[in-house]
Design an enzyme around this catalytic site. Structure first.
Site, PDB file in Angstrom:
ATOM      1  N   VAL A  71     -28.366   9.425  24.461  1.00  0.00           N
ATOM      2  CA  VAL A  71     -28.503   8.173  23.700  1.00  0.00           C
ATOM      3  C   VAL A  71     -29.121   8.460  22.338  1.00  0.00           C
ATOM      4  CG1 VAL A  71     -29.727   5.956  23.612  1.00  0.00           C
ATOM      5  CG2 VAL A  71     -28.602   6.685  25.720  1.00  0.00           C
ATOM      6  N   ASP A  77       4.330   1.529 -11.149  1.00  0.00           N
ATOM      7  CA  ASP A  77       5.390   0.870 -11.882  1.00  0.00           C
ATOM      8  C   ASP A  77       4.880   0.564 -13.282  1.00  0.00           C
ATOM      9  OD1 ASP A  77       7.802  -0.303 -12.385  1.00  0.00           O
ATOM     10  OD2 ASP A  77       7.317  -2.201 -11.417  1.00  0.00           O
ATOM     11  N   ASP A 128      10.609  -1.412  -4.104  1.00  0.00           N
ATOM     12  CA  ASP A 128       9.372  -0.641  -3.990  1.00  0.00           C
ATOM     13  C   ASP A 128       8.842  -0.567  -2.565  1.00  0.00           C
ATOM     14  OD1 ASP A 128       9.085  -0.198  -6.823  1.00  0.00           O
ATOM     15  OD2 ASP A 128       8.548  -2.310  -6.990  1.00  0.00           O
TER      16      ASP A 128
END
Length: 926
Positions: free
Chosen positions: A286, A333, A654
């Site tokens: 733990v 783009d 695209d």
């Protein structure tokens, strides 16, 4: 597009109308309603099918099944069956809270994405049973005859058989920023989708009217075909997902290995019972499992998405945030992303003067600013004449907005730019059209590349105004307007005009030429009726006036954004459907590439092998006139080179590349639904600069996760140190820290300041560093050394000293160490408190890696201070609440013990500040 598909389009474009109607079993009266209904059953609705969304239940469950989540489920089960039900419940609660939080963030992002989607027009006019009727576009079928007008979105692929002055914006399909001229006579243009008598679904009519016959609907359209290609692409796993999986494996291996070793030592070295040894080992496991990792990662990513949203970037998946920070290449783009997607006039050129009008406010109240000073419009006959032609020989309409609304300009981008120009010059187009009423129009066509109108002057005589391509204008002009005087157009004039036009073309500017002809007494047209004015007899003996150049200007923010990318070693590759000249002009102007950049067109790309393309994308390169498959292939080759690729786009063309990319970025304003579905991120302002801001945020998120890891792991050593002391003394020193107290640190006191680290602002210079290597990891050597050796070791010594300090107060070493009772509980409480106060110092130290905390503001991160206050309050609740004292084995502390704890953080913080100072000094000297 595949060759057979391109051939099919060419065949349809070249067929006679009668043959085409025969193929689709229709007539000039259109389909009958019965035929239409049957075809609708056969072909299905005219819709683009999107990928089926996973069920909400599956998405919800997915948030509870990551490797770290599974590890926590198992840890909770082990704790429960070991007799520590409270521990098991606590671990499971963390998993449930984190899973629900993560699901809520994803659900909120998806809702925001859905709200951005734009619906296509709902209705279309068709001819059925010989009558024009309006139907839902979903009901359109192959063989239908339908009509289009300016502003209509085209709902299907169709062959044009009748049109007037038709121009179509095909940017969503081809990436070409300028409208494409269409006609009913076949002409094969350059590139894909270039058949001039075919219109495609998903594109828009910008001017004119047309009638067409539908030959493809829904998923059989070119739009649908590319959408199908997108849906067939499998999305790559996010780097953060891979990294967290690897980190989980590392931490799990460490935790289980240490737990196993301690289990065996407890049995064979301390001779503890097996049950006690197992619980002891579980405590070690733990201690080394960062239960707060998932909540902090989720919160860091969620906060990152919120900050990105403020910068106009909407993330659909939380893991995309960090992936952005890894980006090494942006395939962008041009139109609308790097540029404003708004044609703007740059120059006015006359034979005797030229004006640079690329700035704002050049035309105001009838005057124009130029290098030569202020020129009054009324005194400049040549300029006034050119603006007169631009105003009247123009089909653009200006609709005045209502109160608090802007005026709207309806028309092609080119003509809209001219109207804006004339408005800045103080010319009212409506007033001018009333003053010089149009008598006839000779529409633009792609063969002659000219548009002419015949207007009536105030004297009642006709005047012909013409605008169009320079090459066409020079063929019909034999005179020129020079300083208000008409004279013969000489060969020297022609050379001068062609030279300046070539100069503008090299700069990526589009030019329009203007001319006029007054119909006077000696003119052969003087005695003819207006109806007899034709292209052949009207467009001749014209007077050349001048040129107007225009372009789609770069966004103002793009220059700084590109510089940031270069400083951050992020490569930008322009991938556009525009012409090579325009693409290179914009790329060099905004600094993406130098003049030496290689330009590769779509046709050249087809000839390149994958190996050649892989090499090409490593260098300076611009891609122009690309088709859908090209962009997808470019992204793929960049990825093969080991790049983390972000790809932008707005059109259906695209979408495959957006899905293939590590980060697909769609445009929220102009983007199609297909693009948005395929993308990971949507820009609500379509601005490249927003991508750069998002990348900076992504880098900050990763750095914050590392800060969190350093903070959370350094407490593992003091959590484990008491058990080591227990083993080394063969149990003579009782455990200075219980398992529940360990969990208190991991899930309570540690977690709250850690969440503050997850939202820490970036340190200066985060965008001056290159993207981190792909083989780097969240958990690196630097973090391990700092966490386990520097911070962790110091905290371990202090916490063990705190344990013995309490025992010393109670008589040790004269009295044996307490193994139970109130004294033992107080000693473990003091150990717990020392760890907590060491973590207060660690929280402040982890805020920066090299910079001084004072340089970013000691109190600038309120979340950390709130976390510190909250953990102190939680600690106080645990030690002063009776029923919690029993669960967590705690006891109240006195003033001396509190004073001891409060003395811990300050020296630790100041010593770390001193270390950072020497690191900065060493780096500055190097």
């Amino acid at each position: 597009m595949k060759n057979n598909e391109s051939t099919k389009l060419s065949e349809i474009a070249q067929k006679s109308l009668a043959s085409l109607m025969s193929d689709y079993q229709t007539t000039s009266q259109g389909l009958t309603q019965t035929d239409a209904d049957n075809r609708l059953k056969k072909y299905g609705e005219n819709t683009i099918q999107t990928v089926k969304k996973r069920s909400e239940l599956f998405v919800f469950i997915e948030n509870f099944t990551s490797m770290m989540a599974i590890l926590l489920w198992v840890s909770g089960i082990i704790a429960t069956f070991s007799g520590m039900l409270e521990l098991g419940i606590a671990i499971w609660t963390v998993n449930v809270i984190n899973g629900c939080f993560s699901y809520w963030q994803q659900h909120a992002a998806q809702k925001a994405t859905d709200s951005l989607k734009k619906m296509l027009p709902s209705y279309v006019k068709v001819t059925r049973n010989g009558k024009i009727k309006q139907i839902r576009e979903e009901e359109l079928v192959p063989g239908d005859l339908f009509t289009l007008q300016a502003g209509d979105a085209i709902p299907a692929d169709a062959r044009i058989f009748n049109c007037s002055n038709l121009q179509v914006d095909e940017s969503s399909l081809t990436g070409e920023s300028l409208p494409v001229d269409k006609g009913n006579q076949y002409q094969q243009g350059d590139g894909k989708f270039a058949q001039n008598n075919i219109v495609f679904a998903g594109t828009t009519v910008t001017s004119g009217t047309a009638s067409g016959i539908v030959f493809a609907t829904g998923m059989t359209t070119e739009f649908g075909r590319i959408a199908q290609l997108t849906q067939n692409q499998k999305k790559v796993i996010y780097p953060l997902q891979r990294e967290l999986n690897q980190l989980t494996r590392q931490l799990t291996l460490i935790a289980i290995s240490i737990g196993t070793v301690f289990f065996l030592l407890a049995i064979f070295f301390v001779h503890s019972p097996i049950a006690s040894s197992f619980i002891f080992a579980l405590g070690m496991i733990v201690a080394f499992i960062p239960e707060g990792l998932l909540p902090t990662v989720t919160l860091s990513l969620a906060q990152g998405t919120q900050r990105m949203a403020k910068h106009h970037a909407l993330l659909k998946n939380l893991n995309s945030v960090e992936t952005l920070g890894e980006t090494t290449v942006i395939c962008s783009d041009k139109t609308g992303t790097l540029t404003q997607n708004q044609m703007t006039v740059n120059h006015i050129w006359l034979i005797s003067k030229q004006y640079d009008v690329s700035g704002t406010g050049y035309f105001t109240n009838g005057s124009v600013s130029s290098a030569s000073g202020n020129i009054i419009l009324e005194e400049e006959a040549d300029l006034r004449e050119l603006l007169q032609i631009a105003t009247l020989d123009n089909d653009t309409e200006v609709t005045e907005g209502k109160e608090n609304e802007k005026s709207k300009i309806l028309g092609t981008p080119t003509e809209a730019a001219l109207i804006i120009l004339t408005r800045k010059a103080g010319i009212d187009s409506q007033h001018e059209n009333q003053k010089f009423p149009r008598l006839k129009e000779l529409p633009f066509d792609s063969n002659r590349k000219l548009m002419s109108i015949i207007s009536k002057t105030q004297t009642g005589t006709p005047i012909i105004y013409t605008k169009g391509a320079l090459s066409s204008e020079l063929q019909i002009c034999d005179q020129i307007l020079d300083a208000g005087q008409i004279r013969a157009l000489t060969e020297a004039d022609r050379k001068k005009i062609l030279a300046i036009n070539e100069k503008y073309a090299r700069e990526g500017l589009r030019s329009l030429a203007f001319s006029f002809r007054k119909v006077v007494d000696q003119d052969p047209l003087m005695d003819q009726k207006i109806d007899s004015y034709t292209i052949e007899n009207a467009e001749r003996h014209m007077v050349f006036v001048g040129l107007v150049t225009m372009s789609d200007p770069p966004r103002p923010e793009i220059f700084d954004a590109v510089k940031k990318c270069h400083h951050a070693s992020i490569k930008i590759i322009m991938v556009t459907g525009d012409s090579p000249i325009t693409a290179k002009s914009i790329a060099t102007k905004i600094g993406i590439t130098s003049d030496k950049a290689r330009i590769i067109t779509g046709s050249e790309l087809d000839q390149l092998s994958d190996d050649d393309l892989q090499r090409a994308v490593k260098d300076e390169v611009i891609f122009a006139r690309v088709a859908p498959e090209h962009k997808f292939r470019i992204v793929s080759m960049c990825q093969k080179n080991g790049e983390i690729v972000a790809s932008t786009g707005d059109g259906v063309n695209d979408a495959p590349a957006l899905k293939r990319a590590d980060i697909g970025i769609a445009m929220g304003v102009t983007g199609t639904d297909v693009a948005k579905d395929a993308a990971d991120m949507i820009l609500t302002d379509d601005n490249f600069a927003s991508i750069v801001s998002a990348i900076e945020e992504g880098r900050t998120v990763y750095k914050n996760l590392q800060k969190f890891l350093l903070y959370i792991l350094n407490s593992n050593v003091p959590e484990a140190a008491p058990s080591i002391v227990f083993l080394l003394t063969k149990g003579l020193v009782p455990l200075p820290l219980t398992v529940m107290q360990i969990l208190t640190v991991d899930l309570g006191t540690d977690l709250l300041p850690a969440l503050g680290l997850g939202v820490e602002k970036s340190e200066p210079g985060v965008m001056d560093l290159p993207p981190r290597p792909r083989d780097s990891h969240l958990l690196n050597k630097s973090i391990i050394i700092k966490a386990f050796v520097l911070y962790g070791l110091v905290a371990s010594i202090i916490s063990i000293c705190a344990y013995f300090f309490v025992n010393y107060i109670h008589g040790w070493p004269s009295v044996a160490l307490m193994a139970s009772g109130a004294g033992y509980a107080k000693a473990t409480t003091m150990t717990l408190g020392a760890i907590i106060f060491c973590q207060i110092a660690a929280a402040m130290n982890c805020r920066t890696q090299i910079s001084s905390v004072f340089s970013i503001g000691l109190f600038s991160n309120r979340r950390i201070w709130l976390g510190i206050i909250a953990e102190l309050a939680l600690f106080a609740v645990l030690i002063y609440t009776p029923f919690l004292q029993e669960i967590f084995n705690t006891q109240p502390l006195n003033l001396v013990e509190w004073f001891f704890l409060f003395c811990i953080p300050i020296p630790l913080f100041l010593l770390e500040e001193l270390r950072k100072f020497f690191v900065r000094r060493t780096k500055s000297h190097n």
